[in-house]
Design a protein around this motif. Structure first.
Motif, PDB file in Angstrom:
ATOM      1  N   TYR A 243       4.581  -3.431   7.293  1.00 27.87           N
ATOM      2  CA  TYR A 243       5.147  -4.667   6.749  1.00 27.87           C
ATOM      3  C   TYR A 243       4.673  -5.800   7.648  1.00 27.87           C
ATOM      4  CZ  TYR A 243       8.720  -8.175   5.607  1.00 27.87           C
ATOM      5  OH  TYR A 243       9.371  -9.326   5.238  1.00 27.87           O
ATOM      6  N   PRO A 244       4.064  -6.855   7.095  1.00 25.62           N
ATOM      7  CA  PRO A 244       3.466  -7.898   7.934  1.00 25.62           C
ATOM      8  C   PRO A 244       4.468  -8.819   8.603  1.00 25.62           C
ATOM      9  CG  PRO A 244       3.263  -8.499   5.631  1.00 25.62           C
ATOM     10  CD  PRO A 244       3.824  -7.099   5.664  1.00 25.62           C
ATOM     11  N   GLY A 245       5.736  -8.732   8.209  1.00 20.55           N
ATOM     12  CA  GLY A 245       6.745  -9.608   8.773  1.00 20.55           C
ATOM     13  C   GLY A 245       6.842 -10.914   8.002  1.00 20.55           C
ATOM     14  N   ALA A 246       8.024 -11.505   8.002  1.00 21.11           N
ATOM     15  CA  ALA A 246       8.236 -12.768   7.289  1.00 21.11           C
ATOM     16  C   ALA A 246       9.598 -13.330   7.655  1.00 21.11           C
ATOM     17  CB  ALA A 246       8.162 -12.554   5.776  1.00 21.11           C
ATOM     18  N   ALA A 247       9.686 -14.660   7.716  1.00 19.04           N
ATOM     19  CA  ALA A 247      10.968 -15.353   7.911  1.00 19.04           C
ATOM     20  C   ALA A 247      11.765 -14.781   9.088  1.00 19.04           C
ATOM     21  CB  ALA A 247      11.788 -15.285   6.634  1.00 19.04           C
ATOM     22  N   GLY A 248      11.095 -14.635  10.202  1.00 14.76           N
ATOM     23  CA  GLY A 248      11.789 -14.143  11.386  1.00 14.76           C
ATOM     24  C   GLY A 248      11.819 -12.641  11.532  1.00 14.76           C
TER      25      GLY A 248
ATOM     26  N   PRO B 283       0.838  -3.238  25.273  1.00 13.91           N
ATOM     27  CA  PRO B 283       0.109  -4.386  24.729  1.00 13.91           C
ATOM     28  C   PRO B 283      -0.737  -3.988  23.528  1.00 13.91           C
ATOM     29  CG  PRO B 283      -0.942  -3.597  26.730  1.00 13.91           C
ATOM     30  CD  PRO B 283       0.349  -2.836  26.597  1.00 13.91           C
ATOM     31  N   ALA B 284      -0.904  -4.939  22.622  1.00 14.92           N
ATOM     32  CA  ALA B 284      -1.732  -4.701  21.437  1.00 14.92           C
ATOM     33  C   ALA B 284      -2.230  -6.042  20.917  1.00 14.92           C
ATOM     34  CB  ALA B 284      -0.944  -3.979  20.352  1.00 14.92           C
ATOM     35  N   GLU B 285      -3.402  -6.026  20.345  1.00 14.64           N
ATOM     36  CA  GLU B 285      -3.923  -7.203  19.658  1.00 14.64           C
ATOM     37  C   GLU B 285      -3.589  -7.057  18.183  1.00 14.64           C
ATOM     38  OE1 GLU B 285      -8.058  -9.719  18.858  1.00 14.64           O
ATOM     39  OE2 GLU B 285      -8.094  -7.865  20.028  1.00 14.64           O
ATOM     40  N   ILE B 286      -2.794  -7.955  17.650  1.00 11.65           N
ATOM     41  CA  ILE B 286      -2.344  -7.890  16.264  1.00 11.65           C
ATOM     42  C   ILE B 286      -2.909  -9.084  15.509  1.00 11.65           C
ATOM     43  CG2 ILE B 286      -0.341  -7.845  14.735  1.00 11.65           C
ATOM     44  CD1 ILE B 286       1.231  -6.619  17.086  1.00 11.65           C
ATOM     45  N   VAL B 287      -3.655  -8.803  14.453  1.00 10.26           N
ATOM     46  CA  VAL B 287      -4.319  -9.845  13.670  1.00 10.26           C
ATOM     47  C   VAL B 287      -3.815  -9.774  12.238  1.00 10.26           C
ATOM     48  CG1 VAL B 287      -6.527 -10.747  12.849  1.00 10.26           C
ATOM     49  CG2 VAL B 287      -6.365  -9.724  15.136  1.00 10.26           C
ATOM     50  N   LYS B 288      -3.322 -10.908  11.735  1.00  9.86           N
ATOM     51  CA  LYS B 288      -2.818 -10.985  10.370  1.00  9.86           C
ATOM     52  C   LYS B 288      -3.683 -11.934   9.551  1.00  9.86           C
ATOM     53  CE  LYS B 288       1.953 -10.464  12.016  1.00  9.86           C
ATOM     54  NZ  LYS B 288       3.315 -11.043  12.015  1.00  9.86           N
ATOM     55  N   THR B 289      -4.002 -11.536   8.333  1.00  8.51           N
ATOM     56  CA  THR B 289      -4.660 -12.405   7.376  1.00  8.51           C
ATOM     57  C   THR B 289      -3.800 -12.424   6.122  1.00  8.51           C
ATOM     58  OG1 THR B 289      -5.983 -10.628   6.387  1.00  8.51           O
ATOM     59  CG2 THR B 289      -6.915 -11.741   8.311  1.00  8.51           C
ATOM     60  N   GLY B 290      -4.321 -13.046   5.064  1.00  8.97           N
ATOM     61  CA  GLY B 290      -3.527 -13.126   3.855  1.00  8.97           C
ATOM     62  C   GLY B 290      -3.207 -11.784   3.237  1.00  8.97           C
ATOM     63  N   ASN B 291      -4.121 -10.815   3.365  1.00  9.01           N
ATOM     64  CA  ASN B 291      -3.897  -9.538   2.692  1.00  9.01           C
ATOM     65  C   ASN B 291      -4.078  -8.327   3.594  1.00  9.01           C
ATOM     66  OD1 ASN B 291      -6.615  -9.598   3.068  1.00  9.01           O
ATOM     67  ND2 ASN B 291      -7.178  -9.422   0.906  1.00  9.01           N
ATOM     68  N   SER B 292      -4.048  -8.528   4.905  1.00  7.65           N
ATOM     69  CA  SER B 292      -4.153  -7.369   5.797  1.00  7.65           C
ATOM     70  C   SER B 292      -3.496  -7.674   7.136  1.00  7.65           C
ATOM     71  CB  SER B 292      -5.613  -6.958   6.012  1.00  7.65           C
ATOM     72  OG  SER B 292      -6.283  -7.907   6.832  1.00  7.65           O
ATOM     73  N   ILE B 293      -3.117  -6.619   7.813  1.00  6.09           N
ATOM     74  CA  ILE B 293      -2.610  -6.725   9.184  1.00  6.09           C
ATOM     75  C   ILE B 293      -3.235  -5.586   9.968  1.00  6.09           C
ATOM     76  CG2 ILE B 293      -0.518  -5.411   8.584  1.00  6.09           C
ATOM     77  CD1 ILE B 293       0.909  -6.979  10.822  1.00  6.09           C
ATOM     78  N   ALA B 294      -3.701  -5.896  11.166  1.00  8.79           N
ATOM     79  CA  ALA B 294      -4.398  -4.895  11.962  1.00  8.79           C
ATOM     80  C   ALA B 294      -3.903  -4.952  13.400  1.00  8.79           C
ATOM     81  CB  ALA B 294      -5.908  -5.132  11.925  1.00  8.79           C
TER      82      ALA B 294
ATOM     83  N   SER C  64      -3.229  -2.822   4.250  1.00  8.71           N
ATOM     84  CA  SER C  64      -3.608  -3.827   3.267  1.00  8.71           C
ATOM     85  C   SER C  64      -2.499  -4.051   2.255  1.00  8.71           C
ATOM     86  CB  SER C  64      -4.900  -3.399   2.540  1.00  8.71           C
ATOM     87  OG  SER C  64      -5.963  -3.293   3.444  1.00  8.71           O
ATOM     88  N   ALA C  65      -2.420  -5.290   1.786  1.00  8.27           N
ATOM     89  CA  ALA C  65      -1.405  -5.631   0.799  1.00  8.27           C
ATOM     90  C   ALA C  65      -1.674  -4.903  -0.508  1.00  8.27           C
ATOM     91  CB  ALA C  65      -1.411  -7.145   0.559  1.00  8.27           C
ATOM     92  N   PRO C  66      -0.639  -4.548  -1.251  1.00  8.03           N
ATOM     93  CA  PRO C  66      -0.847  -3.914  -2.555  1.00  8.03           C
ATOM     94  C   PRO C  66      -1.469  -4.926  -3.521  1.00  8.03           C
ATOM     95  CG  PRO C  66       1.467  -4.465  -2.250  1.00  8.03           C
ATOM     96  CD  PRO C  66       0.795  -4.716  -0.941  1.00  8.03           C
ATOM     97  N   PRO C  67      -2.214  -4.471  -4.512  1.00  8.07           N
ATOM     98  CA  PRO C  67      -2.803  -5.391  -5.470  1.00  8.07           C
ATOM     99  C   PRO C  67      -1.727  -6.137  -6.237  1.00  8.07           C
ATOM    100  CG  PRO C  67      -3.014  -3.122  -6.239  1.00  8.07           C
ATOM    101  CD  PRO C  67      -2.520  -3.048  -4.820  1.00  8.07           C
ATOM    102  N   SER C  68      -2.022  -7.355  -6.605  1.00  4.16           N
ATOM    103  CA  SER C  68      -1.074  -8.148  -7.389  1.00  4.16           C
ATOM    104  C   SER C  68      -0.921  -7.551  -8.777  1.00  4.16           C
ATOM    105  CB  SER C  68      -1.551  -9.589  -7.519  1.00  4.16           C
ATOM    106  OG  SER C  68      -2.772  -9.630  -8.240  1.00  4.16           O
ATOM    107  N   PRO C  69       0.197  -7.805  -9.445  1.00  4.68           N
ATOM    108  CA  PRO C  69       0.389  -7.249 -10.802  1.00  4.68           C
ATOM    109  C   PRO C  69      -0.764  -7.586 -11.733  1.00  4.68           C
ATOM    110  CG  PRO C  69       2.439  -8.174  -9.988  1.00  4.68           C
ATOM    111  CD  PRO C  69       1.392  -8.532  -8.990  1.00  4.68           C
ATOM    112  N   ALA C  70      -1.325  -8.789 -11.594  1.00  4.27           N
ATOM    113  CA  ALA C  70      -2.430  -9.183 -12.476  1.00  4.27           C
ATOM    114  C   ALA C  70      -3.669  -8.343 -12.208  1.00  4.27           C
ATOM    115  CB  ALA C  70      -2.737 -10.663 -12.270  1.00  4.27           C
TER     116      ALA C  70
END
Length: 246
Positions: free
Chosen positions: A98-103, A187-198, A237-243
């Protein structure tokens, strides 16, 4: 004794990949050993945070297939020169993130089977700065000793990791191995983008942290070091959008 790798074994654990690469190993034996971690009780409902995410309308992200944990296991004892160092790797990680959100912090939970681990992959040995792998027969002996004589994979077949990003960017992880759950912060390097977290990183731990006795013969003259050097590279990776599904 010429094939010490037959007598060797290891314990395991932790998190990433794709275009991502494992971190370059630090110089041998210079990564600090973490303080002895506390023993914790496994969560009564390991998927509790997942249920909370779903209840808030959030989505769980699937771990990518190229996630990787690599463990370097080194020889020890007065006759260590007769043995080999090894790299043992877990590639088939099953779980979600889970990429995290709102705290809410980023989280991940996954498992892997000990009997699915690969011993002495040539590419991983090169990355760890080790020479060419021992003979296939010696590798098979190492694998047998690891699973049967040390890890008791028949009774403890899986490793489970529940990780959470800390406010400082490190990872807090509950690692369950050999029937024991320990809590680590590393320690870890955590990188988040719009559709992935690593996440990538490296750290060390001790087999004895989990009640495992490192393999040894000849009164310890030929042995496996207690200390294990771990490198991890995991991405979700984020799940595909419904569309996109139609």
């Amino acid at each position: 004794m010429c094939h010490f790798s037959r007598l060797t074994s290891i314990s395991l654990l932790l998190l990433l990949s794709g275009c991502i690469r494992l971190p370059t190993p630090v110089a041998t034996n210079t990564t600090p050993v973490l303080p002895p971690p506390p023993t914790v009780a496994p969560a009564a409902t390991p998927q509790g945070w997942q249920q909370q995410v779903r209840a808030r309308g959030g989505a769980l992200w699937k771990l990518d297939d190229d996630a990787l944990i690599a463990v370097t296991v080194r020889r020890g004892g007065a006759l260590a020169r007769l043995g080999h160092d090894h790299v043992v790797a877990a590639r088939n990680l099953t779980g979600v993130a889970y990429p995290g959100a709102a705290g809410d912090p980023a989280r991940a939970e996954f498992t892997f089977r000990l009997d699915a681990m690969v011993v002495d992959d040539e590419a991983l040995r090169r990355q760890a700065g080790l020479p060419a792998a021992p003979a296939a027969e010696a590798i098979a002996g190492t694998r047998h000793n690891m699973l049967v004589k040390v890890l008791d994979a028949e009774h403890y077949p899986e490793v489970r990791i529940q990780a959470e990003q800390s406010s400082a960017g490190a990872l807090n992880a509950d690692i369950t191995l050999h029937g024991v759950t320990r809590r680590y912060t590393f320690p870890a390097e955590i990188v988040k983008t719009g559709n992935s977290i690593a996440a990538t990183g490296q750290f060390t731990l001790l087999q004895t942290d989990f009640g495992i006795t490192p393999f040894a013969v000849l009164g310890g003259a030929l042995a496996v070091q207690d200390r294990l050097e771990l490198r991890f590279a995991i991405r979700a990776s984020a799940p595909p959008s419904p569309a996109a599904r139609h």
